[in-house]
Design a protein around this motif. Sequence first.
Motif, PDB file in Angstrom:
ATOM      1  N   GLY A 224      56.545  22.721  25.725  1.00 12.01           N
ATOM      2  CA  GLY A 224      56.936  23.514  24.552  1.00 12.01           C
ATOM      3  C   GLY A 224      55.839  24.451  24.045  1.00 12.01           C
ATOM      4  O   GLY A 224      55.801  24.780  22.858  1.00 12.01           O
ATOM      5  N   PHE A 225      54.947  24.905  24.940  1.00  9.56           N
ATOM      6  CA  PHE A 225      53.859  25.784  24.500  1.00  9.56           C
ATOM      7  C   PHE A 225      54.039  27.233  24.954  1.00  9.56           C
ATOM      8  O   PHE A 225      53.078  28.018  24.938  1.00  9.56           O
ATOM      9  CB  PHE A 225      52.510  25.264  25.030  1.00  9.56           C
ATOM     10  N   GLU A 226      55.271  27.590  25.365  1.00  9.00           N
ATOM     11  CA  GLU A 226      55.492  28.945  25.914  1.00  9.00           C
ATOM     12  C   GLU A 226      55.104  30.055  24.939  1.00  9.00           C
ATOM     13  O   GLU A 226      54.729  31.143  25.357  1.00  9.00           O
ATOM     14  CB  GLU A 226      56.974  29.119  26.251  1.00  9.00           C
ATOM     15  N   ASP A 227      55.222  29.773  23.626  1.00 12.05           N
ATOM     16  CA  ASP A 227      54.895  30.818  22.645  1.00 12.05           C
ATOM     17  C   ASP A 227      53.392  31.077  22.562  1.00 12.05           C
ATOM     18  O   ASP A 227      52.957  32.130  22.097  1.00 12.05           O
ATOM     19  CB  ASP A 227      55.444  30.417  21.258  1.00 12.05           C
ATOM     20  N   ARG A 228      52.561  30.125  23.026  1.00 10.47           N
ATOM     21  CA  ARG A 228      51.106  30.306  22.869  1.00 10.47           C
ATOM     22  C   ARG A 228      50.310  30.320  24.183  1.00 10.47           C
ATOM     23  O   ARG A 228      49.145  30.723  24.191  1.00 10.47           O
ATOM     24  CB  ARG A 228      50.551  29.218  21.947  1.00 10.47           C
ATOM     25  N   ILE A 229      50.930  29.845  25.270  1.00  9.18           N
ATOM     26  CA  ILE A 229      50.195  29.873  26.551  1.00  9.18           C
ATOM     27  C   ILE A 229      51.012  30.649  27.577  1.00  9.18           C
ATOM     28  O   ILE A 229      52.200  30.366  27.771  1.00  9.18           O
ATOM     29  CB  ILE A 229      49.942  28.453  27.114  1.00  9.18           C
ATOM     30  N   SER A 230      50.360  31.603  28.234  1.00  7.60           N
ATOM     31  CA  SER A 230      51.040  32.312  29.323  1.00  7.60           C
ATOM     32  C   SER A 230      50.162  32.228  30.572  1.00  7.60           C
ATOM     33  O   SER A 230      48.957  31.981  30.479  1.00  7.60           O
ATOM     34  CB  SER A 230      51.292  33.769  28.944  1.00  7.60           C
ATOM     35  N   ALA A 231      50.788  32.416  31.729  1.00  6.15           N
ATOM     36  CA  ALA A 231      50.025  32.358  32.981  1.00  6.15           C
ATOM     37  C   ALA A 231      50.280  33.634  33.772  1.00  6.15           C
ATOM     38  O   ALA A 231      51.421  34.059  33.927  1.00  6.15           O
ATOM     39  CB  ALA A 231      50.447  31.130  33.782  1.00  6.15           C
ATOM     40  N   ILE A 232      49.198  34.240  34.257  1.00  4.78           N
ATOM     41  CA  ILE A 232      49.320  35.487  35.024  1.00  4.78           C
ATOM     42  C   ILE A 232      48.971  35.201  36.484  1.00  4.78           C
ATOM     43  O   ILE A 232      47.923  34.596  36.772  1.00  4.78           O
ATOM     44  CB  ILE A 232      48.353  36.563  34.466  1.00  4.78           C
ATOM     45  N   ASP A 233      49.851  35.632  37.405  1.00  3.77           N
ATOM     46  CA  ASP A 233      49.570  35.517  38.847  1.00  3.77           C
ATOM     47  C   ASP A 233      48.500  36.523  39.212  1.00  3.77           C
ATOM     48  O   ASP A 233      48.652  37.713  38.916  1.00  3.77           O
ATOM     49  CB  ASP A 233      50.797  35.895  39.681  1.00  3.77           C
ATOM     50  N   THR A 234      47.454  36.075  39.868  1.00  8.87           N
ATOM     51  CA  THR A 234      46.433  37.034  40.290  1.00  8.87           C
ATOM     52  C   THR A 234      45.589  36.459  41.422  1.00  8.87           C
ATOM     53  O   THR A 234      45.506  35.246  41.573  1.00  8.87           O
ATOM     54  CB  THR A 234      45.514  37.420  39.101  1.00  8.87           C
ATOM     55  N   ASN A 235      44.989  37.349  42.198  1.00  9.05           N
ATOM     56  CA  ASN A 235      43.975  36.912  43.149  1.00  9.05           C
ATOM     57  C   ASN A 235      42.620  37.267  42.558  1.00  9.05           C
ATOM     58  O   ASN A 235      42.220  38.430  42.546  1.00  9.05           O
ATOM     59  CB  ASN A 235      44.170  37.585  44.506  1.00  9.05           C
ATOM     60  N   LEU A 236      41.927  36.277  42.063  1.00 10.78           N
ATOM     61  CA  LEU A 236      40.670  36.528  41.345  1.00 10.78           C
ATOM     62  C   LEU A 236      39.546  36.988  42.263  1.00 10.78           C
ATOM     63  O   LEU A 236      38.480  37.372  41.798  1.00 10.78           O
ATOM     64  CB  LEU A 236      40.269  35.259  40.573  1.00 10.78           C
ATOM     65  N   LEU A 237      39.805  36.978  43.567  1.00 13.32           N
ATOM     66  CA  LEU A 237      38.795  37.502  44.500  1.00 13.32           C
ATOM     67  C   LEU A 237      38.829  39.023  44.565  1.00 13.32           C
ATOM     68  O   LEU A 237      37.923  39.635  45.131  1.00 13.32           O
ATOM     69  CB  LEU A 237      39.052  36.936  45.905  1.00 13.32           C
ATOM     70  N   ASP A 238      39.867  39.611  43.992  1.00 12.64           N
ATOM     71  CA  ASP A 238      40.004  41.060  44.052  1.00 12.64           C
ATOM     72  C   ASP A 238      39.231  41.703  42.889  1.00 12.64           C
ATOM     73  O   ASP A 238      39.690  41.707  41.740  1.00 12.64           O
ATOM     74  CB  ASP A 238      41.506  41.414  43.987  1.00 12.64           C
ATOM     75  N   SER A 260      31.707  31.941  46.843  1.00  9.22           N
ATOM     76  CA  SER A 260      30.324  32.188  47.267  1.00  9.22           C
ATOM     77  C   SER A 260      29.569  32.844  46.112  1.00  9.22           C
ATOM     78  O   SER A 260      30.194  33.370  45.173  1.00  9.22           O
ATOM     79  CB  SER A 260      30.311  33.118  48.479  1.00  9.22           C
ATOM     80  N   LEU A 261      28.244  32.884  46.203  1.00  7.15           N
ATOM     81  CA  LEU A 261      27.443  33.484  45.118  1.00  7.15           C
ATOM     82  C   LEU A 261      27.804  34.956  44.917  1.00  7.15           C
ATOM     83  O   LEU A 261      27.848  35.450  43.787  1.00  7.15           O
ATOM     84  CB  LEU A 261      25.954  33.315  45.412  1.00  7.15           C
ATOM     85  N   GLU A 262      28.085  35.639  46.027  1.00  7.13           N
ATOM     86  CA  GLU A 262      28.459  37.054  45.922  1.00  7.13           C
ATOM     87  C   GLU A 262      29.796  37.200  45.173  1.00  7.13           C
ATOM     88  O   GLU A 262      29.964  38.073  44.314  1.00  7.13           O
ATOM     89  CB  GLU A 262      28.584  37.607  47.337  1.00  7.13           C
ATOM     90  N   GLU A 263      30.745  36.319  45.518  1.00  6.80           N
ATOM     91  CA  GLU A 263      32.048  36.364  44.834  1.00  6.80           C
ATOM     92  C   GLU A 263      31.889  35.992  43.355  1.00  6.80           C
ATOM     93  O   GLU A 263      32.551  36.569  42.479  1.00  6.80           O
ATOM     94  CB  GLU A 263      33.032  35.409  45.524  1.00  6.80           C
ATOM     95  N   ILE A 264      30.999  35.036  43.074  1.00  3.30           N
ATOM     96  CA  ILE A 264      30.775  34.639  41.672  1.00  3.30           C
ATOM     97  C   ILE A 264      30.206  35.827  40.884  1.00  3.30           C
ATOM     98  O   ILE A 264      30.587  36.057  39.730  1.00  3.30           O
ATOM     99  CB  ILE A 264      29.822  33.415  41.596  1.00  3.30           C
ATOM    100  N   TYR A 265      29.345  36.596  41.522  1.00  2.00           N
ATOM    101  CA  TYR A 265      28.810  37.791  40.859  1.00  2.00           C
ATOM    102  C   TYR A 265      29.975  38.719  40.459  1.00  2.00           C
ATOM    103  O   TYR A 265      30.025  39.221  39.326  1.00  2.00           O
ATOM    104  CB  TYR A 265      27.813  38.518  41.771  1.00  2.00           C
ATOM    105  N   GLY A 266      30.921  38.906  41.369  1.00  2.00           N
ATOM    106  CA  GLY A 266      32.086  39.752  41.073  1.00  2.00           C
ATOM    107  C   GLY A 266      32.893  39.193  39.899  1.00  2.00           C
ATOM    108  O   GLY A 266      33.365  39.945  39.037  1.00  2.00           O
TER     109      GLY A 266
END
Length: 355
Positions: A224-238, A260-266
Amino acid sequence: MKDFGSDKKNVVQANLDAQKIAFAPIMFQAAKSLRNLGILKYLFDNNRGSIETISEALDLSIYGVKVLLEAGLSLEMVYLKDNEFILTKTGYFILRDKMTNINMDFTQDVNYLAINHLEEAIVSGKPSGLKELGDWDTVYIGLSELPEKTKKSWFDFDHFYSDYTFPEIMPILFGNNPKSFLDVGGNTGKFSMQCAKYNPTVNITILDLPGQANVARKNIAEAGFEDRISAIDTNLLDNSIPFPKGNDIIWMSQFIDCFSLEEIYGLFRRAYEAMNDDTCFYILETFWDLQKFQASTYSLHATSLYFTAVANGNSQMFHSEDILKVIEKAGLVVDEIHEIIGMSHTLIKCKKRAV
Ligand SMILES: C[S@@+](CC[C@H](N)C(=O)[O-])C[C@H]1O[C@@H](n2cnc3c(N)ncnc32)[C@H](O)[C@@H]1O
């Protein structure tokens, strides 16, 4: 890095430890069989037992009970007195300790076959063992499709450690009454829902891969939290996809160890771009150099190899200095560090560096 370890063992001990390594997968299976076939429980319930009484009570052959209990002697899970076996403290941990059981099930169900491909993974930089579970580039893409038992062991492992931190984390995060929260890698939505329960007005956005974001949306709707929590589909590596702006808190829990450390930098740079001077960026991680107990460091070093052979081929449980360097490079400053949150986590609060 600070110095770590030494070579102070005598030769007899060193030789024994080398044999423990040489036979580790066989002895792991012995420990698991002693647990799963009920032999440890029998010893716990009855204080002691002979091979014959255990064999009869559990309907197992004398031969089977004998080889397992003899292995149990070398594993120091049981000891022998007057022809009867008695459970040791280590045996009790294997029988009853929740963390040990979660770690064992994770080792068996997620890693056991896959880790046989570790050498290949190190050479190729790919999670070569993942093919034992399914045909995906990383385990995260396949999480929602894993076989049921494997999925349960994966999520039990993931949730067990982060769940422990929730009670200590909440007062820290909500001290300044944040209005909005970005949960990066929010997984099944468990943490976001805890936040929504803790603070009745906060709005939360979860970012995760489509498979996980779908599961999160389902859980959020059921709670019952749809009014306050939403989820977005994404590829966080992009790196070309910016993080949503305007959140008071950016949150990454048990997340950066997936990269990887490089990806974490991104990731940190995109967090930086989405922050204003008041935004708090929190990172919750288990760093192997900041542990109180050797058991924790041992578990983290082993878990790193799951990332190598199974998860994605290029990430690990980090040394804290590795991450502090990326924080600095991304234009952020450490505002607070809370060591040993829950069992083994460190919470790092970052702000944008003043220019
Ligand atoms: C180890 S889980 C951590 C979950 C949760 N934050 C916690 O503390 O328990 C890592 C999460 O990162 C997500 N993830 C991994 N790679 C991703 C990617 N490339 N894009 C989006 N999400 C990703 C996974 O799907 C998973 O939900």
